[in-house]
Design an enzyme around this catalytic site. Structure first.
Site, short mmCIF file in Angstrom:
data_model
loop_
_atom_site.label_atom_id
_atom_site.label_comp_id
_atom_site.label_asym_id
_atom_site.label_seq_id
_atom_site.Cartn_x
_atom_site.Cartn_y
_atom_site.Cartn_z
N ASP A 102 0.86 -1.17 0.00
CA ASP A 102 0.00 0.00 0.00
C ASP A 102 0.90 1.23 0.00
OD1 ASP A 102 -2.36 -1.43 -0.03
OD2 ASP A 102 -2.54 -1.46 2.15
N ASP A 118 -6.83 -1.17 -4.92
CA ASP A 118 -7.96 -0.87 -4.03
C ASP A 118 -8.89 0.16 -4.67
OD1 ASP A 118 -6.72 -2.56 -2.20
OD2 ASP A 118 -5.73 -0.91 -1.14
#
Length: 149
Positions: A102, A118
């Protein structure tokens, strides 16, 4: 092709210069976080379970496309492509790395750090919500004798 874009951005987030320059941005910055869980780190450390779940969802999507999606359903196809690319991208990183990278941090709000995969998943869900709302509104208009196409 879409998931490759996310992989390139994952590699960019490890660049110290990109992190330094983006941290001065008031909107968003690149950071590097290893997420062994799902969204908001739920099921943290259960990478195999999450990968298995992703395979099951992709299998369900194949069945759904085969039974329910017509070739001319442009928006449904777009949403399904985004959803599949997001799942495949995260699953690729889970299987090859053991975690998902991330790297997008919103600097103006305290929110979870996320990645392009995402975003693809969330955007596809938003498109499906809009499709369902539009179909419901259109059905109500047809019942009332007013076609709103």
């Amino acid at each position: 092709m879409l998931w490759q874009f996310g992989v390139v951005l994952s590699e960019l987030c490890t660049d110290t210069f990109a992190q330094m320059v983006s941290s001065q941005n008031p909107f968003a910055s690149f950071v590097y976080v290893q997420n062994t869980g799902g969204a908001f780190s739920i099921f943290k450390g259960h990478t195999n379970l999450l990968s298995l779940f992703a395979v099951a969802v992709l299998g369900g999507l194949v069945v759904y496309v085969y039974k329910k999606v017509a070739f001319n359903d442009k928006y449904k196809i777009l949403a399904l492509v985004l959803f599949s690319a997001g799942i495949l991208g995260n699953m690729y990183e889970r299987i090859t790395l053991g975690y998902v990278i991330d790297y997008i941090k919103l600097n103006f709000v305290d929110f979870a750090i996320f990645n392009v995969f995402d975003i693809m998943i969330c955007l596809s869900v938003l498109i499906f919500i809009l499709i369902i709302l539009f179909e419901d509104i259109n059905e109500i208009c047809l019942k009332n004798g007013k076609n709103k196409n």
